[in-house]
Design an enzyme around this catalytic site. Structure first.
Site, PDB file in Angstrom:
ATOM      1  N   THR A 122       0.427   8.854  -8.524  1.00 37.04           N
ATOM      2  CA  THR A 122       0.557  10.280  -8.189  1.00 37.04           C
ATOM      3  C   THR A 122       1.932  10.565  -7.589  1.00 37.04           C
ATOM      4  O   THR A 122       2.567  11.572  -7.899  1.00 37.04           O
ATOM      5  CB  THR A 122      -0.557  10.681  -7.192  1.00 37.04           C
ATOM      6  OG1 THR A 122      -1.812  10.297  -7.757  1.00 37.04           O
ATOM      7  CG2 THR A 122      -0.577  12.158  -6.908  1.00 37.04           C
ATOM      8  N   ASP A 144      -6.869   0.572  -1.423  1.00 33.77           N
ATOM      9  CA  ASP A 144      -6.349  -0.768  -1.716  1.00 33.77           C
ATOM     10  C   ASP A 144      -5.316  -1.244  -0.674  1.00 33.77           C
ATOM     11  O   ASP A 144      -5.038  -2.443  -0.593  1.00 33.77           O
ATOM     12  CB  ASP A 144      -5.686  -0.789  -3.105  1.00 33.77           C
ATOM     13  CG  ASP A 144      -6.630  -0.342  -4.205  1.00 33.77           C
ATOM     14  OD1 ASP A 144      -7.853  -0.409  -3.993  1.00 33.77           O
ATOM     15  OD2 ASP A 144      -6.150   0.067  -5.276  1.00 33.77           O
ATOM     16  N   HIS A 288     -17.850   1.655  -6.393  1.00 34.12           N
ATOM     17  CA  HIS A 288     -17.334   2.897  -5.813  1.00 34.12           C
ATOM     18  C   HIS A 288     -17.944   3.254  -4.468  1.00 34.12           C
ATOM     19  O   HIS A 288     -17.494   4.219  -3.836  1.00 34.12           O
ATOM     20  CB  HIS A 288     -17.502   4.033  -6.827  1.00 34.12           C
ATOM     21  CG  HIS A 288     -16.573   3.874  -7.994  1.00 34.12           C
ATOM     22  ND1 HIS A 288     -16.839   3.016  -9.026  1.00 34.12           N
ATOM     23  CD2 HIS A 288     -15.367   4.417  -8.248  1.00 34.12           C
ATOM     24  CE1 HIS A 288     -15.834   3.051  -9.891  1.00 34.12           C
ATOM     25  NE2 HIS A 288     -14.935   3.886  -9.444  1.00 34.12           N
ATOM     26  N   GLN A 290     -17.322   1.712  -2.019  1.00 32.20           N
ATOM     27  CA  GLN A 290     -16.164   1.512  -1.128  1.00 32.20           C
ATOM     28  C   GLN A 290     -15.289   2.759  -1.021  1.00 32.20           C
ATOM     29  O   GLN A 290     -14.497   2.900  -0.096  1.00 32.20           O
ATOM     30  CB  GLN A 290     -15.292   0.357  -1.652  1.00 32.20           C
ATOM     31  CG  GLN A 290     -15.980  -0.969  -1.587  1.00 32.20           C
ATOM     32  CD  GLN A 290     -15.366  -1.976  -2.546  1.00 32.20           C
ATOM     33  OE1 GLN A 290     -14.503  -2.748  -2.178  1.00 32.20           O
ATOM     34  NE2 GLN A 290     -15.815  -1.965  -3.794  1.00 32.20           N
TER      35      GLN A 290
END
Ligand code: F6P
Length: 364
Positions: A122, A144, A288, A290
């Site tokens: 992004t 991450d 997901h 997480q």
């Protein structure tokens, strides 16, 4: 500079993560209360500027109650790069440069600056828009924690809590059944979630992309534990980990990164462990989970600091910059320097040495 700003836009791009709403809230609050600017919410990443019908004003009313909410009230997309935008032409999908449309809409709406909240991909798009004259500032995010420009990204702490809690739960069932349980966590090509949740959760083996492992070494650790009367093992597997099975090296590769398949690595390693040790083996894939849920207090605070700092960058006219955390303080860095520089785990670093000193094996 502050006087020439009247209206700013904000968008969230890439995968969601806990803390995005806290950033949106902080941007809206500080832009409104400190500067009297209007804020426009841009839905679904850059898509919202290509298709501007759903742009909406964000005032104090609109952001009420969103601080503890996971996800992003703006929606997000990790497929909508305006410079290579997938469109259907004669039934075939082709990639088109939609940036002229985006720039036209940006000016039509009367936006003076744009806050871009997102990860590496992004921010790269943000940088390109900045080069084309859009006054952008960046806010880094990812569970991450793999952006080298910032000590820590919000979302990581919450993901770590989720993963650690899951390991705690797996301990009791693995021990009761004398099983080997593998838990796969996210992180792409960085092993931070696996490493830190593994240490926090008292895992016996941690497999990360930065340290290629062998099935033989993992099984040796499981046997070693059995010899001291511990008939169960918890193995935390980073989704990008690489394992050597005989002569071939598998796991993380370019292809896989483009189309990551949740559970692929842990299931493959789990089957080989089961075959080799003859122990009952189970695999849990956190996936997901997480990325969801309410942000931890740490993430709420960091997100709020980042949001306020992004507004300050705009007020100072420091465009093309991204906020970041260095030595515990909020600073900024040119986006140009921040993108493409991934922060991975140092295989010989203090954190890995700490884990080894605690008896944790990296399967190598
Ligand atoms: O970058 C964040 C992340 O959650 C990675 O850890 C994971 O590999 C990826 O996104 C999953 O992406 P998607 O939501 O597209 O499945």
């Amino acid at each position: 500079m502050s006087e020439s700003i009247k209206k700013i836009g904000i968008l969230t791009g890439g995968g969601d993560c806990p803390g995005l709403n806290a950033v949106i809230r902080a941007v809206v609050k500080s832009a409104t209360l400190m500067h009297g600017w209007q804020v426009v919410g841009i839905p679904d990443g850059f898509d919202g500027l290509i298709w501007p019908e759903r742009l909406r004003p964000l005032g104090i009313e609109e952001i009420r109650g969103i601080l503890p909410r996971g996800g992003t009230i703006l929606g997000t997309s990790n497929r909508g790069n305006p410079f290579a935008y997938p469109v259907k032409e004669n039934g075939v999908t082709v990639l088109k440069d939609m940036s002229p449309v985006l720039l036209e809409n940006f000016n039509k709406v009367g936006l003076d600056a744009l806050v871009i909240v997102g990860g590496d991909g992004t921010q790269k798009i943000g940088l390109e828009l900045w080069r084309q004259g859009v006054r952008v500032v960046g806010v880094p995010k990812t569970i991450d924690n793999d952006l080298s420009a910032t000590e820590i990204t919000f979302g990581f702490d919450t993901a770590l809590h989720t993963a650690t809690e899951a390991i705690d739960k797996l301990h009791t069932t693995a021990e009761s059944h004398h099983r080997v349980i593998l838990m796969e966590v996210m992180g792409r090509d960085a092993g931070w979630i696996a490493l830190e949740s593994g240490i926090a959760g008292g895992a016996h083996v941690i497999l990360i992309p930065e340290i290629p492992c062998t099935i033989q070494k993992i099984c040796e650790k499981i046997d070693e534990r059995a010899q001291i009367g511990s008939f169960y093992s918890i193995i935390v597997v980073a989704e990008g980990c690489q394992y050597i099975d005989g002569a071939s090296i598998s796991g993380s590769d370019q292809n896989r990164r483009q189309t990551p398949r949740s559970g692929e690595v842990a299931n493959a390693i789990g089957s080989m462990i089961a075959r080799s040790t003859q122990k009952e083996t189970r695999v849990t894939v956190l996936g997901h989970i997480q990325r969801g849920g309410t942000p931890s207090p740490f993430d709420r605070v960091l997100s709020s600091r980042f949001g306020v700092a992004a507004v300050e960058l705009i007020a100072r006219g420091q465009f093309g910059h991204m906020v970041c955390l260095r030595c515990g303080s909020i600073e900024s860095t040119p986006i140009e320097k921040a993108v493409g520089q991934l922060k991975t785990v140092d295989p010989n670093g203090e954190m890995v040495r700490t884990a080894r000193a605690l008896g944790i094996s990296f399967g190598n």
